[in-house]
Write a protein that holds these residues in place. Structure first.
Motif, PDB file in Angstrom:
ATOM      1  N   ARG A 138      13.416  18.503  13.098  1.00 38.81           N
ATOM      2  CA  ARG A 138      12.464  17.867  14.022  1.00 38.81           C
ATOM      3  C   ARG A 138      13.223  16.852  14.873  1.00 38.81           C
ATOM      4  N   ALA A 139      12.652  16.565  16.045  1.00 34.65           N
ATOM      5  CA  ALA A 139      13.177  15.491  16.887  1.00 34.65           C
ATOM      6  C   ALA A 139      12.052  15.012  17.764  1.00 34.65           C
ATOM      7  N   ASP A 140      12.174  13.790  18.258  1.00 32.54           N
ATOM      8  CA  ASP A 140      11.251  13.381  19.311  1.00 32.54           C
ATOM      9  C   ASP A 140      11.941  13.596  20.656  1.00 32.54           C
ATOM     10  N   ALA A 141      11.172  13.433  21.723  1.00 32.07           N
ATOM     11  CA  ALA A 141      11.710  13.743  23.053  1.00 32.07           C
ATOM     12  C   ALA A 141      12.781  12.748  23.476  1.00 32.07           C
ATOM     13  N   ARG A 142      12.848  11.606  22.779  1.00 28.19           N
ATOM     14  CA  ARG A 142      13.856  10.599  23.124  1.00 28.19           C
ATOM     15  C   ARG A 142      15.207  10.876  22.487  1.00 28.19           C
ATOM     16  N   GLY A 143      15.238  11.804  21.527  1.00 27.46           N
ATOM     17  CA  GLY A 143      16.528  12.142  20.917  1.00 27.46           C
ATOM     18  C   GLY A 143      16.730  11.619  19.516  1.00 27.46           C
ATOM     19  N   ASN A 144      15.666  11.190  18.866  1.00 24.77           N
ATOM     20  CA  ASN A 144      15.778  10.844  17.444  1.00 24.77           C
ATOM     21  C   ASN A 144      15.611  12.117  16.627  1.00 24.77           C
ATOM     22  N   GLY A 145      16.608  12.445  15.818  1.00 31.07           N
ATOM     23  CA  GLY A 145      16.601  13.714  15.096  1.00 31.07           C
ATOM     24  C   GLY A 145      16.351  13.531  13.610  1.00 31.07           C
ATOM     25  N   GLN A 146      15.706  14.547  13.012  1.00 34.04           N
ATOM     26  CA  GLN A 146      15.334  14.486  11.594  1.00 34.04           C
ATOM     27  C   GLN A 146      15.754  15.780  10.901  1.00 34.04           C
ATOM     28  N   PHE A 147      16.419  15.635   9.740  1.00 36.36           N
ATOM     29  CA  PHE A 147      16.710  16.815   8.923  1.00 36.36           C
ATOM     30  C   PHE A 147      15.757  16.822   7.741  1.00 36.36           C
ATOM     31  N   LEU A 148      15.196  17.973   7.428  1.00 37.18           N
ATOM     32  CA  LEU A 148      14.229  18.066   6.324  1.00 37.18           C
ATOM     33  C   LEU A 148      14.773  18.903   5.174  1.00 37.18           C
ATOM     34  N   GLY A 149      15.946  19.466   5.332  1.00 32.28           N
ATOM     35  CA  GLY A 149      16.560  20.270   4.281  1.00 32.28           C
ATOM     36  C   GLY A 149      17.300  19.395   3.291  1.00 32.28           C
ATOM     37  N   PRO A 150      18.070  20.029   2.411  1.00 28.81           N
ATOM     38  CA  PRO A 150      18.718  19.278   1.340  1.00 28.81           C
ATOM     39  C   PRO A 150      19.913  18.460   1.789  1.00 28.81           C
ATOM     40  N   ASP A 151      20.454  18.714   2.967  1.00 26.18           N
ATOM     41  CA  ASP A 151      21.732  18.082   3.302  1.00 26.18           C
ATOM     42  C   ASP A 151      21.833  17.890   4.809  1.00 26.18           C
ATOM     43  N   LEU A 152      22.249  16.695   5.207  1.00 25.18           N
ATOM     44  CA  LEU A 152      22.522  16.427   6.625  1.00 25.18           C
ATOM     45  C   LEU A 152      23.839  17.065   7.053  1.00 25.18           C
ATOM     46  N   TYR A 153      24.696  17.404   6.082  1.00 27.59           N
ATOM     47  CA  TYR A 153      26.113  17.721   6.341  1.00 27.59           C
ATOM     48  C   TYR A 153      26.707  16.516   7.067  1.00 27.59           C
ATOM     49  N   PHE A 154      27.514  16.726   8.126  1.00 30.58           N
ATOM     50  CA  PHE A 154      28.084  15.566   8.811  1.00 30.58           C
ATOM     51  C   PHE A 154      27.610  15.496  10.265  1.00 30.58           C
ATOM     52  N   ASP A 155      26.380  15.959  10.496  1.00 31.23           N
ATOM     53  CA  ASP A 155      25.867  15.999  11.861  1.00 31.23           C
ATOM     54  C   ASP A 155      25.788  14.608  12.488  1.00 31.23           C
ATOM     55  N   ASP A 156      25.528  13.584  11.656  1.00 29.78           N
ATOM     56  CA  ASP A 156      25.500  12.219  12.205  1.00 29.78           C
ATOM     57  C   ASP A 156      26.867  11.846  12.769  1.00 29.78           C
ATOM     58  N   LEU A 157      27.937  12.243  12.070  1.00 24.18           N
ATOM     59  CA  LEU A 157      29.277  11.926  12.561  1.00 24.18           C
ATOM     60  C   LEU A 157      29.635  12.747  13.795  1.00 24.18           C
ATOM     61  N   PHE A 158      29.216  14.022  13.823  1.00 16.11           N
ATOM     62  CA  PHE A 158      29.461  14.817  15.036  1.00 16.11           C
ATOM     63  C   PHE A 158      28.818  14.123  16.241  1.00 16.11           C
ATOM     64  N   ALA A 159      27.589  13.629  16.048  1.00 12.43           N
ATOM     65  CA  ALA A 159      26.885  12.975  17.157  1.00 12.43           C
ATOM     66  C   ALA A 159      27.583  11.673  17.551  1.00 12.43           C
ATOM     67  N   MET A 160      28.056  10.948  16.551  1.00  9.38           N
ATOM     68  CA  MET A 160      28.685   9.659  16.819  1.00  9.38           C
ATOM     69  C   MET A 160      30.083   9.830  17.417  1.00  9.38           C
ATOM     70  N   ALA A 161      30.778  10.871  16.978  1.00  9.14           N
ATOM     71  CA  ALA A 161      32.179  11.040  17.366  1.00  9.14           C
ATOM     72  C   ALA A 161      32.322  11.483  18.816  1.00  9.14           C
ATOM     73  N   ALA A 162      31.329  12.211  19.335  1.00 13.70           N
ATOM     74  CA  ALA A 162      31.497  12.879  20.629  1.00 13.70           C
ATOM     75  C   ALA A 162      31.181  11.949  21.799  1.00 13.70           C
TER      76      ALA A 162
END
Lengths: 270, 281
Positions: free
Chosen positions: B160-184
């Motif tokens: 899920r996400a809102d239109a402003r770009g706040n993202g939500q993971f509902l599964g068991p693991d975020l993996y490292f998506d937060d770091l991918f977003a921060m790193a780029a």
């Protein structure tokens, strides 16, 4: 593997004169009970480590436990200075105190490196300041790819790390939640560790910001309900702001402090 | 945004970070759009799955930096395997922990992080671009230096996400998506469903909100956007489809058919229509 122990027994077993000791926790979950027990047992020549030394370290420094402080901020949060800490640095009372002062990012990186078993950490910090002239543990390091000069900081590996947590299970695993600081890094990097907990449960529930420390990372678990007072334990207690305010006049005055210290050593409610 | 608008932001030669993990919660509709738009000479940074395999098979990749490239239920990504074995792509092949440090260093805007991972192994021999760094303290220990991944654009897929770009993971693991977003430099996020900001806590607690809008430059609503990789709790992996995809690595004609049938489509909506028909057949 951790074992359950009384707090006095755990401090006697694991905290020795001259040790490097960290009592961590970030506003939340500060093990005041362990700090007071160290004072009661009269430990001396400690190198105290803490990102945010506040009232419990003011008390330990005023009681003469510490030879040196490694820190990245010091104060009575929301109230003002730590006057026992200042008296030690400025006047050598009750004994002189060496300091090793870092930025928060620098000290957090020292914890991270210690927990990872690395000799040092790196950060883009300190540049443009004169902190490195005063803090001799900061060393320059060149990036092997870009040649850019960064700051290195040495890993922290205290003799004893002490934290407060909400729960232990019967196997001696520990769980804390809510706002966390460097508790995990403190336990993982320290040679020995003591955890005071609010309660013992059969099993842990998932919690927001939950951190589980396995029993093999811990030496002693001590059940000390309210052991974080006057700081707080999320879902168990509220922060006692009046205590922090009341500390200021005690801290400002050596005689008032000595009266407090006498009462605390005698087991009067601290 | 649409998938195609995101793909227009990706120019040939860029370094593209792709979130997810193996064949799990990969931003596949965005990957297909990149493939469709024709950017090439890409450097992919990924805990790789079919994202890496598809782009390698389509000849769009110059280099891959990865901790692994796998389809999970099929251990080795077969298209990537061909690219690796024929030397079609340059590689930076790290263990997962060292790869994480490359993401972390970029997230912290540091040029490198030191680690013991790789010492005593052939990691340095197989990656001549890696360097070592010596402790400036008395121990003088030599450690592996992992360079920061200099990512131009990251692509991630959330539940899920809102239109402003706040993202939500509902599964068991975020993996490292937060770091991918921060790193780029810039990050584009697809999601199963765009919902109002005030509804973000209806399906998951606050700790599932791990992609803050300050790291996101555009949001794409893409139901089934991770297909055929898994995206729990919304859907699992489409193993039948994955097997069909994997089989195309052994047969050029099959790959050409797969590409025409599933990759060269005009939009994600067309893909979903075709998928519905494929499932009925």
């Amino acid at each position: 593997m951790s074992r359950f122990a009384g707090l006095a027994e755990a401090v006697a077993a694991h905290v020795g004169d001259g040790d490097t000791v960290a009592v961590e926790g970030f506003t939340h979950l500060i093990s005041f009970a362990a700090g007071h027990e160290i004072i009661r047992q009269g430990r001396r020549d400690l190198t105290l480590v803490r990102m945010t030394p506040d009232v419990v370290y003011d008390q330990m420094i005023g009681a003469g436990c510490a030879r040196k402080l490694v820190f990245s901020w010091g104060g009575n949060p929301g109230v003002g200075s730590l006057h026992r800490f200042r008296d030690a640095v400025e006047n050598g009372w009750p004994r002189p105190l060496e300091i090793d002062e870092h930025s928060h990012a620098g000290l957090a990186e020292r914890w991270r490196a210690g927990a990872a078993g690395l000799p040092f950490g790196v950060l883009r910090g300190y540049s443009g300041t004169s902190l490195a002239d005063h803090t001799l543990t900061i060393a320059p390091i060149a990036c092997p790819f870009t040649g850019e000069e960064l700051a290195a900081v040495p890993a922290l590996n205290p003799d004893v790390g002490i934290i407060h947590a909400q729960q232990a299970d019967r196997a001696g695993n520990v769980m804390l939640w809510g706002i966390s600081g460097v508790q995990k890094e403190c336990v993982l990097s320290s040679r020995r560790s003591i955890v005071t907990v609010e309660e013992v449960v059969d099993s842990f529930e998932p919690r927001v910001n939950g951190v589980v420390l396995p029993s093999w990372t811990i030496d002693a678990v001590c059940v000390v309900p309210g052991g974080a007072h006057p700081s707080y334990a999320h879902d168990f207690s509220e922060r006692d702001n009046d205590y922090y305010a009341a500390w200021d006049p005690i801290s400002r005055d050596r005689r008032a402090f000595e009266a407090w210290l006498g009462g605390m050593r005698d087991g009067v409610a601290a | 945004m649409t998938e195609d608008e995101v793909a227009e932001e990706i120019a040939s030669g860029m370094t593209v970070g792709i979130g997810g993990w193996g064949s799990r919660r990969k931003p596949m509709s965005l990957v297909r759009a990149v493939l469709r738009r024709g950017a090439d000479d890409l450097h992919l940074v990924s805990y790789g799955g079919p994202d890496v395999g598809l782009l390698c098979a389509a000849g769009r990749v110059r280099k891959v930096s990865y901790g692994f490239v796998s389809l999970d239920s099929i251990p080795l990504e077969p298209h990537f395997r061909i690219a690796r074995q024929t030397g079609a792509v340059e590689t930076l092949e790290l263990d997962e922990g060292a790869f994480y440090l490359g993401l972390l260093a970029a997230s912290h805007r540091l040029p490198f992080y030191p680690t013991r991972a790789g010492l005593g192994s052939d990691m340095l021999a197989c990656n001549p671009g890696l360097r070592t760094v010596r402790s400036p303290y008395d121990d003088g220990e030599e450690l592996v230096a992992v360079p920061a991944f200099d990512i131009d654009v990251s692509l991630v897929h959330m539940n899920r996400a809102d239109a402003r770009g706040n993202g939500q993971f509902l599964g068991p693991d975020l993996y490292f998506d937060d770091l991918f977003a921060m790193a780029a430099e810039r990050t584009f996020m697809s999601c199963e469903r765009i919902i109002p900001t005030e509804s973000l806590l209806e399906e998951g607690p606050v700790h599932t909100l791990r992609i803050p809008r300050l790291h996101v430059d555009g949001v794409v609503e893409a139901p089934e956007g991770a297909h055929f990789t898994e995206c729990p709790p919304d859907y699992g992996r489409d193993e039948a489809f994955q097997r069909a995809y994997a089989a195309t690595a052994r047969d050029l004609d099959a790959w050409d058919r797969f590409r025409a049938e599933w990759l060269e489509l005009e939009s994600h909506d067309t893909y979903r229509d075709r998928l519905a028909r494929w499932r009925d057949s």
